[in-house]
Scaffold this motif. Structure first.
Motif, PDB file in Angstrom:
ATOM      1  N   TRP A 119       6.181  -7.100  -3.715  1.00 15.84           N
ATOM      2  CA  TRP A 119       5.737  -7.639  -2.439  1.00 15.84           C
ATOM      3  C   TRP A 119       4.921  -8.926  -2.507  1.00 15.84           C
ATOM      4  N   ALA A 120       4.441  -9.323  -3.666  1.00  9.98           N
ATOM      5  CA  ALA A 120       3.645 -10.553  -3.770  1.00  9.98           C
ATOM      6  C   ALA A 120       4.534 -11.737  -4.134  1.00  9.98           C
ATOM      7  N   TYR A 121       4.125 -12.942  -3.723  1.00  9.90           N
ATOM      8  CA  TYR A 121       4.822 -14.163  -4.130  1.00  9.90           C
ATOM      9  C   TYR A 121       4.426 -14.471  -5.565  1.00  9.90           C
ATOM     10  N   LEU A 122       5.382 -14.428  -6.464  1.00 12.04           N
ATOM     11  CA  LEU A 122       5.084 -14.487  -7.895  1.00 12.04           C
ATOM     12  C   LEU A 122       4.834 -15.898  -8.411  1.00 12.04           C
TER      13      LEU A 122
ATOM     14  N   ILE B 128       1.413   1.706 -13.427  1.00 12.91           N
ATOM     15  CA  ILE B 128       2.835   1.594 -13.094  1.00 12.91           C
ATOM     16  C   ILE B 128       3.023   1.324 -11.604  1.00 12.91           C
ATOM     17  N   SER B 129       2.345   2.112 -10.769  1.00 12.38           N
ATOM     18  CA  SER B 129       2.543   1.985  -9.324  1.00 12.38           C
ATOM     19  C   SER B 129       2.020   0.653  -8.793  1.00 12.38           C
TER      20      SER B 129
ATOM     21  N   LEU C 152       0.843  -1.207   0.000  1.00  9.64           N
ATOM     22  CA  LEU C 152       0.000   0.000   0.000  1.00  9.64           C
ATOM     23  C   LEU C 152       0.871   1.247   0.000  1.00  9.64           C
ATOM     24  N   LEU C 153       1.848   1.293   0.902  1.00  5.70           N
ATOM     25  CA  LEU C 153       2.707   2.472   1.012  1.00  5.70           C
ATOM     26  C   LEU C 153       3.583   2.643  -0.230  1.00  5.70           C
ATOM     27  N   THR C 154       4.028   1.530  -0.802  1.00  6.24           N
ATOM     28  CA  THR C 154       4.840   1.598  -2.019  1.00  6.24           C
ATOM     29  C   THR C 154       4.041   2.198  -3.169  1.00  6.24           C
ATOM     30  N   ALA C 155       2.819   1.690  -3.372  1.00  6.87           N
ATOM     31  CA  ALA C 155       1.971   2.202  -4.446  1.00  6.87           C
ATOM     32  C   ALA C 155       1.603   3.664  -4.207  1.00  6.87           C
ATOM     33  N   LEU C 156       1.339   4.014  -2.954  1.00  6.94           N
ATOM     34  CA  LEU C 156       1.007   5.399  -2.616  1.00  6.94           C
ATOM     35  C   LEU C 156       2.182   6.321  -2.905  1.00  6.94           C
ATOM     36  N   PHE C 157       3.363   5.928  -2.459  1.00  5.94           N
ATOM     37  CA  PHE C 157       4.561   6.742  -2.675  1.00  5.94           C
ATOM     38  C   PHE C 157       4.851   6.907  -4.168  1.00  5.94           C
TER      39      PHE C 157
END
Length: 361
Positions: free
Chosen positions: A91-94, A82-83, A31-36
């Motif tokens: 952050w997700a297990y691919l 992009i975000s 969440l914080l990564t996408a927000l930033f």
């Protein structure tokens, strides 16, 4: 997840870093990564889109008050794509097939929306890609992913139908699963697209749905929670929480620039992609029925258009002053921010109602 490469090394020497593997930590981090990323990319995106003249072409059939929006940069949904993608990949297990199902729909619908927006900008018209071709490609993508999801979950609870208040009985859908999935994905995508007509209007309803689906993903992927709530336990489901929190963070970041008066519009590249992704998540979690309640604002917006068209073609009369229904309230004299915020409030209330129904049904 890409963070694994660093984390596995650190855990050997600093065991406390093991917290990075927890789903709750990774959800907050996504969440914080996408927000930033959204907040960082936004100003550059606005400047770049203005420079290349990718600006909104106002629909002259809409309310006259929208004429002031002419020239506002559009295709801001690229920022969200992009975000969200970067955050999910981090952050997700691919190895999780559900993650790739959502990414496939998200990117594919984003491409369809991009082509639509591009044609609007180049042709300086508000019709873009023809409705026939837009629906055709939406259908092709939805059918492809529906078949893939059916193959992954065939003859398991992953292809059952969870009916609210009758969760003890989960009938297997068989090939009907493909048809249901198709309509949910295409329908949700178009519903978000129709709702995206006022500054910030579509963002909070999608964020509310993402919050609800994120909590459901966490519960569905945990056998204890799933048993308590009488919902199917799905081993891959919990990772979808990372996608949902990425959508929340990106949506809030985009809202920073999209709130009234908007500096940036989402465009079809964002609305089609977000709707398609949320529809896919609901299908994967077997919560199509709950999606209808969570996304009640989207449902009302879509129904207002359908009823308006049917009424006009059969009776020659309009039910609303203008459809979708948010334009109806604008023409009744409501200021745009009032319409938007009241629809936000309704979305939040519907989210709470859906979570209550999940617990008591």
């Amino acid at each position: 997840m890409l963070v694994n490469i660093i984390t596995e090394y650190l855990v050997k020497y600093y065991p406390s870093f093991n917290i990075i593997f927890y789903i709750t930590f990774r959800s907050v981090a996504s969440l914080l990564t996408a927000l930033f990323l959204s907040l960082s990319i936004g100003p550059y995106m606005i400047t770049f889109l203005k420079k290349i003249s990718f600006v909104q072409v106002v629909n002259h059939n809409g309310p006259e008050s929208h004429n002031i929006k002419q020239g506002t940069p559009t295709m801001g949904g690229l920022m969200m794509l992009i975000s969200i993608i970067i955050s999910v990949l981090l952050w997700a297990y691919l190895y999780n097939p559900y993650i790739w199902c959502v990414i496939f729909v998200f990117l594919s619908y984003g491409i369809v929306g991009f082509i639509d927006d591009y044609r609007k900008v180049i042709l300086k018209k508000n019709n873009g890609l023809s409705a026939r071709w837009k629906y055709f490609w939406q259908s092709v993508i939805a059918l492809i992913i529906s078949i893939i999801m059916y193959v992954i979950g065939k003859d398991t609870s992953a292809t059952g139908l969870v009916i609210l208040f009758f969760k003890e009985c989960i009938p297997k859908l068989g090939l009907l699963y493909i048809i249901l999935s198709y309509f949910v994905i295409v329908g949700t995508s178009n519903a978000v697209n129709l709702t995206d007509g006022l500054d910030g209007l579509a963002v909070i309803p999608t964020v509310c749905i993402a919050i609800g689906m994120g909590l459901l993903a966490l519960a569905t992927g945990n056998i204890t929670f799933a048993t308590y709530l009488h919902i199917p336990y799905l081993r891959y489901a919990s990772e979808l929480m990372i996608v949902c929190t990425s959508i929340i963070g990106s949506g809030l970041g985009f809202l920073w620039f999209n709130t009234y008066p908007a500096q940036l519009f989402m465009g079809d590249v964002g609305s089609l992609a977000l709707g398609g992704a949320l529809g896919t998540i609901a299908v994967l979690l077997r919560q199509e029925c709950l999606l209808v309640i969570m996304g009640g604002v989207l449902v009302i917006e879509t129904l207002s258009v359908i009823l308006q068209v049917i009424s006009f073609r059969l009776c020659g009369q309009r039910i609303f002053l203008m459809a979708p229904i948010h334009h109806h309230y604008e023409l009744k004299g409501w200021p745009e921010p009032r319409v938007t915020v009241r629809f936000w409030i309704i979305s939040f209330i519907l989210l709470l109602i859906s979570l209550v129904i999940l617990n008591i049904s």
